[in-house]
Design a protein around this motif. Sequence first.
Motif, PDB file in Angstrom:
ATOM      1  N   ASP A 194      27.168  70.091  21.669  1.00  0.00           N
ATOM      2  CA  ASP A 194      27.833  70.031  20.367  1.00  0.00           C
ATOM      3  C   ASP A 194      28.628  68.745  20.226  1.00  0.00           C
ATOM      4  N   ALA A 195      29.293  68.349  21.308  1.00  0.00           N
ATOM      5  CA  ALA A 195      30.076  67.117  21.248  1.00  0.00           C
ATOM      6  C   ALA A 195      29.176  65.908  21.067  1.00  0.00           C
ATOM      7  N   VAL A 196      28.019  65.912  21.754  1.00  0.00           N
ATOM      8  CA  VAL A 196      27.084  64.787  21.613  1.00  0.00           C
ATOM      9  C   VAL A 196      26.558  64.713  20.198  1.00  0.00           C
ATOM     10  N   HIS A 197      26.210  65.863  19.634  1.00  0.00           N
ATOM     11  CA  HIS A 197      25.677  65.874  18.271  1.00  0.00           C
ATOM     12  C   HIS A 197      26.751  65.458  17.268  1.00  0.00           C
ATOM     13  N   HIS A 198      27.979  65.878  17.511  1.00  0.00           N
ATOM     14  CA  HIS A 198      29.045  65.555  16.562  1.00  0.00           C
ATOM     15  C   HIS A 198      29.284  64.061  16.474  1.00  0.00           C
ATOM     16  N   ARG A 199      29.246  63.388  17.611  1.00  0.00           N
ATOM     17  CA  ARG A 199      29.602  61.972  17.584  1.00  0.00           C
ATOM     18  C   ARG A 199      28.509  61.126  16.930  1.00  0.00           C
ATOM     19  N   ARG A 200      27.333  61.724  16.715  1.00  0.00           N
ATOM     20  CA  ARG A 200      26.266  60.960  16.081  1.00  0.00           C
ATOM     21  C   ARG A 200      26.055  61.368  14.629  1.00  0.00           C
ATOM     22  N   ARG A 201      26.836  62.320  14.159  1.00  0.00           N
ATOM     23  CA  ARG A 201      26.683  62.767  12.774  1.00  0.00           C
ATOM     24  C   ARG A 201      27.360  61.817  11.814  1.00  0.00           C
ATOM     25  N   LYS A 202      26.876  61.834  10.599  1.00  0.00           N
ATOM     26  CA  LYS A 202      27.523  61.089   9.527  1.00  0.00           C
ATOM     27  C   LYS A 202      28.311  62.066   8.648  1.00  0.00           C
ATOM     28  N   GLY A 203      29.299  61.514   7.924  1.00  0.00           N
ATOM     29  CA  GLY A 203      30.115  62.373   7.069  1.00  0.00           C
ATOM     30  C   GLY A 203      31.233  63.022   7.860  1.00  0.00           C
ATOM     31  N   TRP A 204      31.689  64.201   7.375  1.00  0.00           N
ATOM     32  CA  TRP A 204      32.800  64.887   8.030  1.00  0.00           C
ATOM     33  C   TRP A 204      32.367  65.419   9.382  1.00  0.00           C
ATOM     34  N   LEU A 205      33.297  65.381  10.330  1.00  0.00           N
ATOM     35  CA  LEU A 205      33.029  65.822  11.691  1.00  0.00           C
ATOM     36  C   LEU A 205      33.850  67.072  11.982  1.00  0.00           C
ATOM     37  N   PRO A 206      33.223  68.092  12.597  1.00  0.00           N
ATOM     38  CA  PRO A 206      33.979  69.315  12.912  1.00  0.00           C
ATOM     39  C   PRO A 206      34.846  69.114  14.156  1.00  0.00           C
ATOM     40  N   LEU A 207      35.901  69.862  14.216  1.00  0.00           N
ATOM     41  CA  LEU A 207      36.788  69.870  15.378  1.00  0.00           C
ATOM     42  C   LEU A 207      36.391  71.028  16.285  1.00  0.00           C
ATOM     43  N   MET A 208      35.968  70.719  17.515  1.00  0.00           N
ATOM     44  CA  MET A 208      35.537  71.779  18.426  1.00  0.00           C
ATOM     45  C   MET A 208      36.684  72.708  18.788  1.00  0.00           C
ATOM     46  N   ALA A 209      37.895  72.182  18.765  1.00  0.00           N
ATOM     47  CA  ALA A 209      39.044  73.036  19.068  1.00  0.00           C
ATOM     48  C   ALA A 209      39.181  74.157  18.053  1.00  0.00           C
ATOM     49  N   LEU A 210      38.613  73.974  16.863  1.00  0.00           N
ATOM     50  CA  LEU A 210      38.660  75.004  15.821  1.00  0.00           C
ATOM     51  C   LEU A 210      37.329  75.744  15.693  1.00  0.00           C
ATOM     52  N   SER A 211      36.227  75.008  15.799  1.00  0.00           N
ATOM     53  CA  SER A 211      34.922  75.642  15.607  1.00  0.00           C
ATOM     54  C   SER A 211      34.421  76.347  16.866  1.00  0.00           C
ATOM     55  N   HIS A 212      34.778  75.849  18.058  1.00  0.00           N
ATOM     56  CA  HIS A 212      34.358  76.460  19.320  1.00  0.00           C
ATOM     57  C   HIS A 212      35.576  76.550  20.249  1.00  0.00           C
ATOM     58  N   PRO A 213      36.550  77.340  19.903  1.00  0.00           N
ATOM     59  CA  PRO A 213      37.789  77.365  20.702  1.00  0.00           C
ATOM     60  C   PRO A 213      37.594  77.873  22.123  1.00  0.00           C
ATOM     61  N   GLU A 214      36.501  78.588  22.401  1.00  0.00           N
ATOM     62  CA  GLU A 214      36.286  79.135  23.731  1.00  0.00           C
ATOM     63  C   GLU A 214      35.355  78.267  24.573  1.00  0.00           C
ATOM     64  N   ASP A 215      34.929  77.126  24.063  1.00  0.00           N
ATOM     65  CA  ASP A 215      34.042  76.227  24.800  1.00  0.00           C
ATOM     66  C   ASP A 215      34.779  75.618  25.981  1.00  0.00           C
ATOM     67  N   LEU A 216      34.036  75.289  27.011  1.00  0.00           N
ATOM     68  CA  LEU A 216      34.634  74.692  28.199  1.00  0.00           C
ATOM     69  C   LEU A 216      35.292  73.350  27.901  1.00  0.00           C
ATOM     70  N   VAL A 217      34.756  72.628  26.899  1.00  0.00           N
ATOM     71  CA  VAL A 217      35.356  71.353  26.523  1.00  0.00           C
ATOM     72  C   VAL A 217      36.777  71.575  26.031  1.00  0.00           C
ATOM     73  N   VAL A 218      36.973  72.585  25.198  1.00  0.00           N
ATOM     74  CA  VAL A 218      38.314  72.881  24.667  1.00  0.00           C
ATOM     75  C   VAL A 218      39.222  73.374  25.787  1.00  0.00           C
ATOM     76  N   GLU A 219      38.651  74.150  26.716  1.00  0.00           N
ATOM     77  CA  GLU A 219      39.462  74.617  27.839  1.00  0.00           C
ATOM     78  C   GLU A 219      39.920  73.454  28.703  1.00  0.00           C
ATOM     79  N   ALA A 220      39.024  72.433  28.860  1.00  0.00           N
ATOM     80  CA  ALA A 220      39.416  71.252  29.627  1.00  0.00           C
ATOM     81  C   ALA A 220      40.517  70.485  28.915  1.00  0.00           C
ATOM     82  N   LEU A 221      40.498  70.471  27.584  1.00  0.00           N
ATOM     83  CA  LEU A 221      41.571  69.805  26.840  1.00  0.00           C
ATOM     84  C   LEU A 221      42.893  70.543  27.014  1.00  0.00           C
ATOM     85  N   ARG A 222      42.834  71.851  27.131  1.00  0.00           N
ATOM     86  CA  ARG A 222      44.066  72.596  27.405  1.00  0.00           C
ATOM     87  C   ARG A 222      44.593  72.246  28.802  1.00  0.00           C
ATOM     88  N   SER A 223      43.631  72.057  29.744  1.00  0.00           N
ATOM     89  CA  SER A 223      44.049  71.626  31.080  1.00  0.00           C
ATOM     90  C   SER A 223      44.665  70.240  31.020  1.00  0.00           C
TER      91      SER A 223
END
Length: 733
Positions: free
Chosen positions: A491-520
Amino acid sequence: MTSSAPRLLPVGENDIQLMEFLRHLWAGRLWIVTITALSLITGLFFLLRAEPVYRAAGLLQIEARSGTLGLPERMQSLIDADPGAKASGTAEMAIMSSRSVMAAVVEELNLQVSARPRPWPVLGLLPERIGLPDLWFGAFAAYRRGTESIQVSAFDVPEAWIDRDMVLTITAPGQFRLDLPDGHSLAGPVRQRLARADPAVTIMLDALEGPPGRQFLIARRSLAAEVQRLQAHFTVAETPKGSSILRVSYDDPSPRRAERILDAIARAYVRQNISRSAAEARNSLQFVDQQLPLAAASVKQAQDALNAYRQAQQSVDVDYETKTLLDRATRIETELNALALKEEELQDRYTVNHPAYQALLQNRAMLEAQLSDLRRSTANLPETQKEIFNLTRNLEVAQQVYVQLLNRQQELRVVQASTVGSVRVIDTAYSNGVMIAPRPGRILGGALLAGLVLGAGAVLGQRLRNRGLRGAQEIEKLGLPVFATINHSPDAVHHRRRKGWLPLMALSHPEDLVVEALRSLRTSLHFGMLDAETHTILITSAAPGAGKSFISANFAVVAAQAGQRVCLIDADLRRGYLRRYFGIEKGAPGLSDYLAQEHPLETVLQDGPVPGLKVIASGRFPPNPSELLMRAEFGALLQRLGAAFDLVIVDSPPALAVTDPVVIGRCTGARIIVARHLETMASEVEAVKRAFETAGSKITGAILNGYKVAEGRKYGGASQAYDVRYDYRTDRD
C-alpha cells in the motif's frame, strides 16, 4: 460475546515487485538504449562485412533400372538380372555425396585453383557494401571493391606450396606479378603461360580486370580439401521420404558458380550411375576381348593341321556317315563352348547353388554324355577316316567359337552404349539470387534482442552490485542509532506513485505493521530526545524515493493520535507534496509565503485530519528556496512553534541533492535520516552524516524504511517483523 485471539495474515509481496523491477529498468533506460544501439551497430557491421551466400537447387528422380531401351530380350538379360529393381534413396544420397563424385567435379571445373580479390582486414565487404569511393592510393588500392575479376586456366605449384595463398598484383592493364613464397616472382601478360623450372611453377590467366595495384589471393588447393569443401556446402535429401525424389542444393558466395557446381555434381553422379548400370556388360566385353585372339589362333591352328593331313594323305575325304557324325559332334562342341561363356557370366552373379547355375551344369553334363557316345561311334572308323573326322571337327568347333565370340562382342558393345542408368535430372540447378545468409532480419532482430537483454542485465547487475543497506546493523556500524525499522508495504509503495490526493495509512490502515512501526518510532523518539534543546525534528534522506514524506505525514498523525500537539512543516520548497496527504489545494499559502512575509502564521497553519495536528504546506515554489530558509524568520518560526506544540516535524528535501536540510538542521533539536532498504547506499548515509557534521550539527539517528523480510533474512538482517504477521484484535460474534 467477545474474545481475543491471534489471526494469521498473508505474507507480503515477493522480493522484487514487478513495478519495482520496471522502475529500475526505466531509471536505467539510457544505459539500455545505449547498449541496444551499440548492439544494433555491431549487428549491422557484421551484416555488412559478411560475404553473402546464395543457394542453387535442383531435382533428381531415381527410377527403376531399365537402361536397355528397345534391346532384344536376350540382350536385356546382359544388363541386370532384375530389370525392375530400384535403388535405395539413402544409398543414392550417400553415393551422390561421396568423394569419388566430388573429386570428378573438382577435376571437371578445375576447382583446385582458388583465386579471389584480397579482402579488407576486419572490414570485409563493408567498403563495397556502403559504396565508399575507390581509394587508389597507397595500400588501400590492393583491397577488394567489387569491380575486379580474374580467370585462371592453369596454375601448378610444388607439393610444398599446396594450400598456400600467394599474392597476385595487377601491375598494368593486362599485366600482373605473382609473388612466390620463396621470395621470387613471375611477371607477364594475360593469356600467356608463365613458367619457372626450379621450383616448378606454371600459371596462365585467361582474363584479368581491375585497376593497377589491385591484388588477388591465388592458391592451389589439395584435392582432399576441395572435396571436403564441396561436401560441406552440398546437401541432398529425399523429399518426401520414400518418393525416390532427391532435392539437391549447393551454397556459394556466387549464385552462378553455385549453379555450375551443382550441375557438375549432377552430371558426375549420372555418369557414375550409368557406368554402374553397364558394369556387367563392360566386364563381359573385357572377357570377350581377351578370348577373341585366342579363338582366332585356334581356328588357324586347326585349319593348318587339317590341310597338312590332307596333303599327306593326298586329299582323303569323309563319306556320308562320317559327315553326319562330324556335324553332330561339331554342334555339341559348339553348344558346350556357349555354355562355357555363359558360365563365366553366371559366376559374377550367382553361387553354384543358384537354380540358373544348376540348370547350366545339368545341360553341360547331358551334352558331354552325347559327345562321349559320338566318340565311341567313331572308334570303328578306318584310321584315315577317324583322323580326318577329328581334324575337321576341331576346325569347325574353333570356327564356331570364334563366330560366337564376335557376335557376343557386338552385342555387348550395343548394350554398353544403350545403357542410360536409373537417375533422371528433372530440374537443373537454379538460383533465384536471394541471399540465404547472412539474413538481415534475423541478425538485426537478434542484435536488438541481445542489446535489450544485455542492457537490462547491465542495469540490474549494477543494481545488484550496488544494493543498498541490507539491515539496521549496517546503519549502526556508521555510528547512527536506528529508531525504527518500517516494513515494506504494498500500500505504501502504491501510494507514493499515485497522482492526486494521497491516503494516510495511519487512518486508512491503522492496524498495519507500518503504522505499528511508526508508533514504535514515536516511543523511541520520546526517549531519544530527552536531552534535545527543542522538540523539533528534521526528517530528510540521502536521495529521492526513500519515503521521508510518507513517514513524516503518517508519523505526525500517529503522534497526534497519542494526544500530542503536533505541527508538520513541509520544508521542501522545490518539490514538496505533503499537501496531497491533507487535501490542501495547490498554491495555498504555506512556508514560502510566510518566509516571504506575504502571509501571517495564522493563515499558513492548516488543520490536520485528527485533533491536535496542524500542517504548514510548502506553499508556492520560490526561485530561491535556500535563501528563504537561511533567513532569521525560519529559526524564529521553529522557536515559536516549538513553544506552542509538543512536537514539530520538518520534512526537508534530500540532503545529497540540495543544501536545504543542512540549513534547516541547525535550527532543529533532532535530525533523522530515512534510508530505504536495499536502495539507499551506506556511502550515501555516510556522506549525509559528514555534510551535517561539517555544518556544525550531526545526525541524531536513522529510520530504515521499506524493509523486506525475505531479503533481509537472506542477508542475515534483523527485523521487527516476521514472515507471519499477527493482528491482535477483538472478535465480535
